[in-house]
Design an enzyme around this catalytic site. Structure first.
Site, PDB file in Angstrom:
ATOM      1  CG  ASP A   1       2.894   8.560  -2.989  1.00 14.24           C
ATOM      2  OD1 ASP A   1       3.799   9.075  -2.782  1.00 14.24           O
ATOM      3  OD2 ASP A   1       2.001   8.363  -2.119  1.00 14.24           O
ATOM      4  CD  GLU A   2       4.651   7.400   0.574  1.00 11.65           C
ATOM      5  OE1 GLU A   2       5.027   7.968   1.653  1.00 11.65           O
ATOM      6  OE2 GLU A   2       3.917   6.419   0.646  1.00 11.65           O
ATOM      7  CB  VAL A   3       8.605   3.627  -6.244  1.00 14.22           C
ATOM      8  CG1 VAL A   3       9.427   2.408  -6.498  1.00 14.22           C
ATOM      9  CG2 VAL A   3       7.358   3.824  -7.180  1.00 14.22           C
ATOM     10  CG  ASN A   4      11.042  -0.001  -0.605  1.00 15.43           C
ATOM     11  OD1 ASN A   4      12.420   0.351  -0.661  1.00 15.43           O
ATOM     12  ND2 ASN A   4      10.599  -0.782   0.513  1.00 15.43           N
TER      13      ASN A   4
ATOM     14  CG  HIS B   1       1.210   3.391  -2.121  1.00 11.59           C
ATOM     15  ND1 HIS B   1       0.738   3.854  -0.704  1.00 11.59           N
ATOM     16  CD2 HIS B   1       2.425   3.889  -2.324  1.00 11.59           C
ATOM     17  CE1 HIS B   1       1.560   4.532  -0.230  1.00 11.59           C
ATOM     18  NE2 HIS B   1       2.539   4.725  -1.073  1.00 11.59           N
TER      19      HIS B   1
END
Length: 582
Positions: free
Chosen positions: A371-374, A310
């Protein structure tokens, strides 16, 4: 001849129109003389029958709905106190010019003075103008067992006891361990006072004893200030509402891939290149002022700069070759991740952490984001070569935690908070160097709780304020978290009952991600649903009567409006005027 015919037709048409207009005007004047001066809406009164207010036409004595609601059943206090005892159901008109406070000297004297000033100001918003009917004097005695506590922490005792008695005058005794409990007591006292439209004055309920305390120490509201920017004055109004509802943590998700609005002294480039515009930034003084504004209202600030995912806007100010700060965000700004091959990134993180710690003067709570690590973004980097991706994620998080420790004088904050993710599940969180506190927005908390990690619940579908408004970009085929979550869902959700381990639950937080929220809709997205959450997280009533819950929540919504805070409608006004019939 044709011209003569057309002219004649036009003359007849205008003559007919004039006659019709004249007739209509004559009809209105004949049948409704002095319409606006003489017209009156029927007035109603409310009578208490079987602990419910019933609506009648006014015949003799008139009682306002607000007075009936306060005297007929449980007083309209929100959030509901843990214990309340009524020795009678009587009220008196108070004289708002004859309210006095008594409290001892001490370090929090100025904070108490500010809180009592806010109390008087709130009464003025209920009933502006001068006193027209004689009222009784109100004396408020505030007693603190600890007059030194001036910072809010998780172990701060926020309890209070409140009694309101009447003799020749009205005497209020408010006792608390410290300022923060006393402040909550003043909010409750404020809700024992209401505007009676029949007498056009303020009334107070007396013969009341209240003992109250929160079930959980962390009671938060999160606002995403990155997707859309919100002026500080508007955020202050959110704090005003939080104070009324006894919510105590304002979590600002300050940055995200699309903007970096906070000016941090050590890394000003991030805001210089990442803010939407020069009038869409938060300066260090803005944050300090908001911190003080919130503190006297019993609210602490939690500032989050999300990383390592992010990220993009602002971070991309260095973009040359292998030294770039952000990868994977070139074609999709929303997929930006910090570059693990650039060690300078970690130094920038340490500077960010140092500035955030200095701004909030808070080394108890710190939010890393995460948050939301790809992980597919990192798999081709040199640093991640031949390492299992989730293990690499844990290793990089440990580097972030080390930088946080450096920024905090070689000492970690007591609670390092991360959003829930695959990394916060076994066996990967065991690879972290610190026992993180998990802000659980998605997933099963069983693994986290069974390993002794603290939890802050923010479960999507229960405590998310942004769901239910459909897709926000053309490539989407549905909303991220549809459907809409009504206030009843916020109220009924009790995850500590479902999942157990209540001793590990710090509390909860409602979250407002702002992809589809702007300054004009911020308040109505938050209220009254956050109020429903507030009662759940404060006193956690095991069961409730619908009549009681609706009556109190509607009353609280009206109080929010009286202080200039916008709220979404709960139901048609008819339902409020006809209690128990909807």
């Amino acid at each position: 001849m044709l011209v003569v015919f057309v002219v004649c037709c036009l003359l007849l048409m205008f003559s007919y129109t004039d006659n019709v207009s004249s007739t209509r005007t004559k009809y209105l004047r004949t049948n409704f003389p002095n319409f606006y001066n003489d017209f009156e809406v029927q007035r109603y009164t409310w009578k208490c029958e079987n602990q419910k207010c019933v609506k009648y036409l006014v015949e003799d004595e008139e009682t306002s709905l607000a007075t009936c609601n306060m005297l007929c059943s449980e007083p309209a206090i929100w959030p509901k106190p843990v214990h309340i005892k009524l020795t009678n159901r009587e009220s008196s008109i108070i004289d708002k010019t004859k309210i006095s406070f008594n409290f001892s000297q001490g370090p929090v004297k100025i904070m108490l003075q500010n809180a009592t000033d806010l109390f008087i100001k709130s009464l003025e918003s209920l009933k502006p103008g001068n006193q027209s009917t004689p009222g009784i004097k109100l004396s408020i005695n505030i007693i603190l067992s600890d007059p030194n506590t001036n910072k809010l922490k998780l172990n701060t005792n926020e309890s209070y006891e409140l009694t309101v008695l009447k003799s020749d005058s009205l005497a209020v005794r408010l006792s608390a361990a410290n300022f923060f409990g006393a402040r909550h007591g003043l909010e409750t006292l404020n809700q024992l006072i209401w505007f009676d439209e029949v007498v056009n004055e303020l009334r107070i309920l007396h013969g009341v004893e209240i003992r109250d305390y929160p079930k959980f120490p962390y009671r938060g509201v999160m606002i995403d200030t990155a997707r859309n920017f919100f002026p500080v004055d508007l955020i202050r109004k959110v704090v005003d509402g939080m104070a009324m509802a006894k919510l105590n943590v304002l979590h600002l998700h300050l940055t995200d891939a699309v903007s970096f609005p906070i000016v941090l002294p050590k890394v000003q480039e991030l805001a210089r290149f990442g803010a939407y515009g020069p009038d869409m930034i938060y300066t260090p003084q803005d944050i300090r002022d908001l911190l003080q504004y919130s503190l006297v209202r019993g609210v602490r600030l939690l500032l989050e700069v999300d990383a390592p995912s992010h990220v993009n806007a602002g971070w991309s100010f260095l973009q040359e070759g292998a030294n770039k700060f952000v990868i994977c965000g070139e074609s999709d700004i929303f997929n930006g991740h910090l570059n693990p091959d650039n060690d300078e990134v970690l130094q920038v993180l340490e500077d960010i952490y140092s500035d955030l710690l200095d701004l909030t003067d808070n080394n108890e709570l710190f939010h890393l984001g995460s948050d939301e690590v790809n992980l597919t973004c990192w798999q081709d980097t040199k640093s991640a070569n031949k390492i299992a991706m989730k293990l690499f994620w844990a290793q990089y998080t440990n580097k972030m935690i080390d930088r946080l420790k450096n920024a905090n004088n070689n000492e970690l904050p007591e609670h390092v908070i991360m959003w829930s993710s695959p990394l916060t599940e076994s066996p990967y969180f065991e690879k972290l160097d610190v026992k993180v506190t998990v802000q659980l927005w998605l997933g099963d908390p069983s693994s986290v709780l069974s390993h002794g990690h603290r939890v802050i619940y923010s479960t999507v579908g229960h405590w998310y304020l942004d769901c239910g408004f459909g897709p926000w970009k053309p490539s989407m085929h549905g909303g991220v978290c549809d459907p809409y979550t009504p206030w009843h869902t916020f109220y009924d959700y009790r995850p500590w009952v479902q999942h157990g381990h209540q001793e590990l639950v710090l509390g909860g937080e409602v979250c407002l991600w702002s992809e589809q929220v702007g300054p004009d809709s911020l308040e109505t997205r938050i209220w009254p649903r956050s109020a429903a959450f507030a009662e759940r997280i404060w006193s956690d009533p095991s069961a409730g009567d619908d009549y009681d819950i609706y009556t109190r929540l509607v009353s609280f919504s009206d109080r929010l409006k009286s202080r200039g805070i916008r709220t979404a409608a709960i139901w048609p006004l008819w339902c409020s005027q006809n209690p128990g019939k909807c």
